[in-house]
Each structure stands twice: as structure tokens, then as C-alpha cells.
Design a protein around this motif. Sequence first.
Motif, PDB file in Angstrom:
ATOM      1  N   PRO A  36       8.308  15.674 -17.934  1.00  0.00           N
ATOM      2  CA  PRO A  36       8.788  14.306 -18.171  1.00  0.00           C
ATOM      3  C   PRO A  36      10.312  14.161 -18.093  1.00  0.00           C
ATOM      4  N   ASN A  37      10.972  15.078 -17.396  1.00  0.00           N
ATOM      5  CA  ASN A  37      12.430  15.093 -17.433  1.00  0.00           C
ATOM      6  C   ASN A  37      13.057  14.266 -16.316  1.00  0.00           C
ATOM      7  N   GLY A  38      14.289  13.839 -16.577  1.00  0.00           N
ATOM      8  CA  GLY A  38      15.078  13.103 -15.592  1.00  0.00           C
ATOM      9  C   GLY A  38      16.485  13.671 -15.542  1.00  0.00           C
ATOM     10  N   TRP A  39      17.087  13.624 -14.365  1.00  0.00           N
ATOM     11  CA  TRP A  39      18.386  14.246 -14.145  1.00  0.00           C
ATOM     12  C   TRP A  39      19.361  13.271 -13.490  1.00  0.00           C
ATOM     13  N   ALA A  40      20.630  13.464 -13.799  1.00  0.00           N
ATOM     14  CA  ALA A  40      21.677  12.550 -13.328  1.00  0.00           C
ATOM     15  C   ALA A  40      21.731  12.398 -11.813  1.00  0.00           C
ATOM     16  N   PRO A  41      21.692  13.484 -11.009  1.00  0.00           N
ATOM     17  CA  PRO A  41      21.847  13.280  -9.571  1.00  0.00           C
ATOM     18  C   PRO A  41      20.766  12.404  -8.965  1.00  0.00           C
ATOM     19  N   HIS A  42      19.537  12.539  -9.443  1.00  0.00           N
ATOM     20  CA  HIS A  42      18.469  11.687  -8.927  1.00  0.00           C
ATOM     21  C   HIS A  42      18.754  10.215  -9.218  1.00  0.00           C
ATOM     22  N   GLN A  43      19.209   9.947 -10.446  1.00  0.00           N
ATOM     23  CA  GLN A  43      19.485   8.552 -10.802  1.00  0.00           C
ATOM     24  C   GLN A  43      20.573   7.987  -9.890  1.00  0.00           C
ATOM     25  N   MET A  44      21.675   8.718  -9.759  1.00  0.00           N
ATOM     26  CA  MET A  44      22.829   8.217  -9.024  1.00  0.00           C
ATOM     27  C   MET A  44      22.504   7.964  -7.556  1.00  0.00           C
ATOM     28  N   LEU A  45      21.777   8.887  -6.943  1.00  0.00           N
ATOM     29  CA  LEU A  45      21.423   8.733  -5.533  1.00  0.00           C
ATOM     30  C   LEU A  45      20.478   7.552  -5.321  1.00  0.00           C
ATOM     31  N   LEU A  46      19.512   7.406  -6.214  1.00  0.00           N
ATOM     32  CA  LEU A  46      18.508   6.372  -5.989  1.00  0.00           C
ATOM     33  C   LEU A  46      19.010   4.991  -6.376  1.00  0.00           C
ATOM     34  N   TRP A  47      19.935   4.907  -7.348  1.00  0.00           N
ATOM     35  CA  TRP A  47      20.574   3.599  -7.593  1.00  0.00           C
ATOM     36  C   TRP A  47      21.252   3.109  -6.314  1.00  0.00           C
ATOM     37  N   LYS A  48      22.045   4.022  -5.726  1.00  0.00           N
ATOM     38  CA  LYS A  48      22.785   3.648  -4.525  1.00  0.00           C
ATOM     39  C   LYS A  48      21.821   3.350  -3.378  1.00  0.00           C
ATOM     40  N   GLY A  49      20.741   4.115  -3.286  1.00  0.00           N
ATOM     41  CA  GLY A  49      19.755   3.873  -2.246  1.00  0.00           C
ATOM     42  C   GLY A  49      19.116   2.505  -2.365  1.00  0.00           C
ATOM     43  N   LEU A  50      18.771   2.112  -3.574  1.00  0.00           N
ATOM     44  CA  LEU A  50      18.191   0.786  -3.791  1.00  0.00           C
ATOM     45  C   LEU A  50      19.174  -0.311  -3.392  1.00  0.00           C
ATOM     46  N   LEU A  51      20.440  -0.129  -3.735  1.00  0.00           N
ATOM     47  CA  LEU A  51      21.450  -1.128  -3.396  1.00  0.00           C
ATOM     48  C   LEU A  51      21.684  -1.202  -1.892  1.00  0.00           C
ATOM     49  N   HIS A  52      21.569  -0.077  -1.199  1.00  0.00           N
ATOM     50  CA  HIS A  52      21.710  -0.075   0.261  1.00  0.00           C
ATOM     51  C   HIS A  52      20.725  -1.055   0.914  1.00  0.00           C
ATOM     52  N   TYR A  53      19.528  -1.135   0.339  1.00  0.00           N
ATOM     53  CA  TYR A  53      18.474  -1.946   0.952  1.00  0.00           C
ATOM     54  C   TYR A  53      18.288  -3.294   0.249  1.00  0.00           C
ATOM     55  N   GLY A  54      19.213  -3.651  -0.629  1.00  0.00           N
ATOM     56  CA  GLY A  54      19.186  -4.966  -1.248  1.00  0.00           C
ATOM     57  C   GLY A  54      18.270  -5.116  -2.436  1.00  0.00           C
ATOM     58  N   TYR A  55      17.816  -4.009  -3.017  1.00  0.00           N
ATOM     59  CA  TYR A  55      16.920  -4.092  -4.179  1.00  0.00           C
ATOM     60  C   TYR A  55      17.745  -4.101  -5.464  1.00  0.00           C
ATOM     61  N   GLU A  56      18.455  -5.212  -5.669  1.00  0.00           N
ATOM     62  CA  GLU A  56      19.400  -5.339  -6.780  1.00  0.00           C
ATOM     63  C   GLU A  56      18.695  -5.302  -8.135  1.00  0.00           C
ATOM     64  N   GLU A  57      17.603  -6.027  -8.260  1.00  0.00           N
ATOM     65  CA  GLU A  57      16.918  -6.111  -9.562  1.00  0.00           C
ATOM     66  C   GLU A  57      16.384  -4.742  -9.976  1.00  0.00           C
ATOM     67  N   GLU A  58      15.775  -4.043  -9.028  1.00  0.00           N
ATOM     68  CA  GLU A  58      15.240  -2.711  -9.340  1.00  0.00           C
ATOM     69  C   GLU A  58      16.370  -1.746  -9.712  1.00  0.00           C
ATOM     70  N   ALA A  59      17.477  -1.835  -8.982  1.00  0.00           N
ATOM     71  CA  ALA A  59      18.620  -0.966  -9.287  1.00  0.00           C
ATOM     72  C   ALA A  59      19.167  -1.255 -10.672  1.00  0.00           C
ATOM     73  N   GLN A  60      19.341  -2.531 -11.010  1.00  0.00           N
ATOM     74  CA  GLN A  60      19.874  -2.887 -12.328  1.00  0.00           C
ATOM     75  C   GLN A  60      18.952  -2.398 -13.443  1.00  0.00           C
ATOM     76  N   GLU A  61      17.651  -2.524 -13.219  1.00  0.00           N
ATOM     77  CA  GLU A  61      16.713  -2.056 -14.248  1.00  0.00           C
ATOM     78  C   GLU A  61      16.819  -0.548 -14.463  1.00  0.00           C
ATOM     79  N   LEU A  62      16.853   0.207 -13.374  1.00  0.00           N
ATOM     80  CA  LEU A  62      16.881   1.667 -13.503  1.00  0.00           C
ATOM     81  C   LEU A  62      18.220   2.154 -14.044  1.00  0.00           C
TER      82      LEU A  62
END
Length: 622
Positions: A513-539
Motif C-alpha cells: 500500500p505504499n506511495g513514493w514521491a517520484p511517482h507522484q511528481m511525474l504523474l502530476w506533471k503527466g496529467l497536466l500535460h494532457y489537460g487533466y487539471e481536476e485529477e492533478a489537483q486532487e492527487l
Amino acid sequence: MNSQNSEFTLEVEPTFQRLVSVADTDADKKITVEDQKNPDFYLIDSNGKKVPVQRTYYLSNLLQELAQARAEGKDSLSITLDEIQVPPSRRISERIENFFWDDLTRTIDREGITRILEDTKASDGVQRIYVPYGDQEGIDYFRDLQEELGFEMVILPEEITPEYVKSINTKPGILALALEDGEGVPFVVPGGRFNEMYGWDSYFEGVGLLVDDRIDLAKAMVENFVYQINHYGKILNANRSYYLTRTQPPFMSSFVREVYEAMAEDDKEWLRTSLEAAVKEYEQVWMEEGKRLTENGLNRYFAEGLRIPPETEEGHFEEVLKEFAAKHNMPVDEFEQKFQEGIIEDKALDQYFVHDRTLRESGHDTSWRLENRAAHLNTVDLNSLLYKYEKDFAYLIDEYFEGEFIHSSGRVYTPEYWSKKAETRKKLMNRYLWNEEEGSFFDYNFKKGEQTGYISATNFYPLWSKMASEEQAQKMVENLMSHLKATGGILSSAKVSVEQEATNEVQRQWDYPNGWAPHQMLLWKGLLHYGYEEEAQELIYRWLWMITRNAVDYNGTIPEKYDVVDATHKVYAEYGNVGTEFDYITTSGFGWMNASYQFGLELLEPEYIEELDELTPPDQIF
């Protein structure tokens, strides 16, 4: 005068002792939610009025300020109630910016060498510095210092082989990094027991440094990467002798590009040197056929080396060695010794350790995703990162070198060359890694000719590298939010995948059940690249809320990783959780955790920062 703005002048030691006696009821040298609540602590303002300090967060803030003053040798401390009751996101961010980065900064030179050498990794009691064969400046510098500072300097051979590295595993030491004008070029370490420069950690730390306008320090870290590529042939897992045959996930092109574009001056020579090294790494580390480049044209991690990785904790391979010792009909200790010495040969065990070292090269040590098959996988993460290299090279040459980059090797590179490489990789990834039915990329086992189907945060790296199509991104985002979203952010992997692949009850730290910083940072930016602002803000909110709440409840703790299901830093998988052991005040947090907080705050909308300071649970907002 309002008590909030009144300045209290506190005698440091008496106030410290009184606070600890009242509020640290479990005597763990911290004030946390696990202490018994006691409202009877107060400060006296200039009018002689008693002003209570009651909440755990406020009491722990006061403890931290007193501990800081104590460490600085102060007899008195002036502080206001506003400073004690500062909104938590601001306090965490300011401590990262003003204290943590400096405390995590190291240099390998006269001034900084003692701090690095005085750790627990010198198993034979001798402190060593290994210096590359071709670095005459470093050889001269450390030769002059070794007797004075009490370490042994060893010059590495011109050719570093797995056999040589194994031969020095009983004589571990730090690997030299760059010098400039007689001083070590600085770098940031992760923290805790990780007292050296790590490969992919450094990129993420660099992202945080750039947010905090520490451009010179981020620039210096790139320069140390250039040194590693030119003298060790790769960006190292970390600058320790036993990592000489192992690299880490490649982020050099992103690091170079982001640092250069943040620099105030137009230092084209710096960019040229850095780009030269990045291209060299790409060509010589990742694109050598038969090693990290496979026959299908995609890449894999592939760490060279012999026998048992020496840096692992005692007993880490106990179950595996028991199985093979029984096969050879001898006690485990005897089998391990004879296997290490090469007296016993066992191809199956050799292959197991090829996969294990490769798993560690991937940075994901350890995960059931990679267990006993890492060297047979074209992974989504690695090929996404190399696609990003190719796109970055095309962009940098076009933007800053007028469409032509003449490498010192004599090769001439153009944007078209790199764009074609990227397009070829994209086609291959879509052919081998994309699963239309599942709407996801998966790692591909080229030995079996099939995708693994393992649901991991790494499957979503194509969003960050901008390799996915808009149609693919839509499906991927749906999968990300349904399979990997948890209370505190993005899971490293899905529970169902762990249940399908795990062969025992051991919890791997890079899994559910673990989460790590690099995954969060990369996927926030990935979501923003494709315009998924709401999903990025939530995560982003979920991750920052978890960090903030844990820091508020646990005396400012900023650790290495979290259980994002229960939203807690109390993670005991494998090596435990670095960054949780300190007395009264954490002075450094943990490198990429610090970066993720600063980066997340920069991306988070102001309305959510207000909710963050109120510690509003994410499920009440989203």
C-alpha cells in the motif's frame, strides 16, 4: 497589545525542560498525537499574562524552535504566538527551503569529507575514497589529504570490471566526485542512512531546488553527473564502490534542460558540456546491443556484477539462500560463503542475482513487479524516460545549437535524427507495451513474448514523457484514478497485482500500500500535460494533505515514503522508513519528499492550500 503579536522572550533550557516534562509524556523526544493531552503549558507575555499553548501541533512547533535554539547555543529565544501557530503548509515549506536543503548538502573535499566518511558503511573499519584512474586533479588532491584526515585513497583501474568490483566489496568506500578550484562540487543526499549522491533521487531533489530558487546547487548536481559519466561511464546508483557496475533510471536530459532554462545567464558552454555527457550516457550506457538494448529495439535495465549484492541488509536473501543451500545439501552459512567465493557454481542462483541487481538498478528496490524477472523486461518506465531523452535532445539542439550539435566524438547530431529515434521508440512501445483492451501500457517480458499485466505507477510514465496519444491518455487516466488512487495519493502498484504475483508474505516497499514521491511528481506533471487539471489537483492535494497531517501530528516528520492507503508514515516494509528517527526536531526531512512538497505547493490552487492548512480530509473535497 494582542497576545498573537506579543513577543515572548524565553530562556531556552528551562523552557525546553518544562515543555518536555509536560508534553512529551511517552519520553520519545518528540511531541506527537500519541502523547497524553495536557493543557497546562503556557507562556507569559510582557504584561505578565499567562497565554496557553495547547494543541499538539503548536506544542511541537515550540519544541522544535527551542531545540533549534539549543543546537545553535542560544540562551534565550524571542518568538511570537503567530510563529508558533503558523499555518502548517507554510511552516513545512519554509523549513525545507531554509534548513533542510542546507543540511542535506555535501561536498567531497577538505571541508566536507569527514561528514561523509563517518557513517556505518565502512564495514571493515577503514574509511576509503576511490578516485578514477583519469582524474589526476582528484588523485593529487586526495593524496595530499589522506594522511591528515585519516582515510585511505585508492586509485581505480582504467578498466572497471565486475570481477574487480567484487574484489573490493570487502573494502567499501566512497567514490570521488567533481572538484572545482580546490573545492568539492556540492550535491544533495537523500538523508538518514543515505549519505551519498543517488542517481534518480538527484533529479527529483533538483526539481525541488529549482522551485526554491537554489539554481546553483541544482546546476552543481548536473556537473557531478557529468563527472560520473565521464569518469565512471555512467550515472551511478550512488557514489559508493559497490555501485560501480550499476546505474539508475535516466533523468539527465530533463535535469540539464530544466536547470539551463532556470539559469539567469546564458552559459552555452555549460549546456554544451552537459549535453555532450547526456548523449554519451545515452549511447554508451543504454544503446549498447546485448546489454540494456534488446533485440526488439526497446530497452531494459541490466546491472552487471557478480554474486550477492553487498549493500543489502543482513538476512535479506535468507529465504532464497535456504532454498539453494538445501539443494546443495549444506548449511546456509557454508553455502553462502562458498557461493560468494566461487567454489560453488549455480546458474539458477546467478540468474536470480542478475534479476535482483537489475531490479535495484531500476530504482524500485524491491517490487513484485520485477522479482526474478527484471532483466527480462522492457519496462514502460525506462523506455518512456529514453523517449524523453530523444525528444529533449531534438529540442535542445534545435533551440540552442541552430539545428546542429557536433559531439566531441566527431558525430554530428540534428533534431531530425533524434526525432526519428523518438518516433521509432514510440512505435515499438505501442507495438509491445500498449494493451488496447486494458487501456494501459505494461512491461513486456521479451523472453516469454508477453506483457506482464502488472498494474504499476510506472505504467503511466508515458503521460510525463508526452509519448501517449490523446486517446491513450484518456484511457490511462481512467485506469490511474480507478486502480491507483488512494487516500494519500498514488499507489506504487495495485493490490490485485501484488496478490497475483507475490510468492510469499513479504511486503515489498515499492508496492501496495505504499506511495513514493517520484511517482507522484511525474504523474502530476503527466496529467497536466494532457489537460487533466481536476485529477492533478486532487492527487496533489491527497499527497500534500497526507504529508502535512503526519508532520502536524508527529513533530514535523518528513520521511522517505508513506502507506498511502492508511495515509501514514508508519511503514515497516523491508528497510523501514528513513527520516523518522530524530530527537526533538528534524533538520533535513528526506530529499525527494521535500521536493515533492515544494513542487506540489507550487502546482496546487490557492483554494486547496487553504483547505490543506485546515487539514480537511480529501474525501470531503473531491
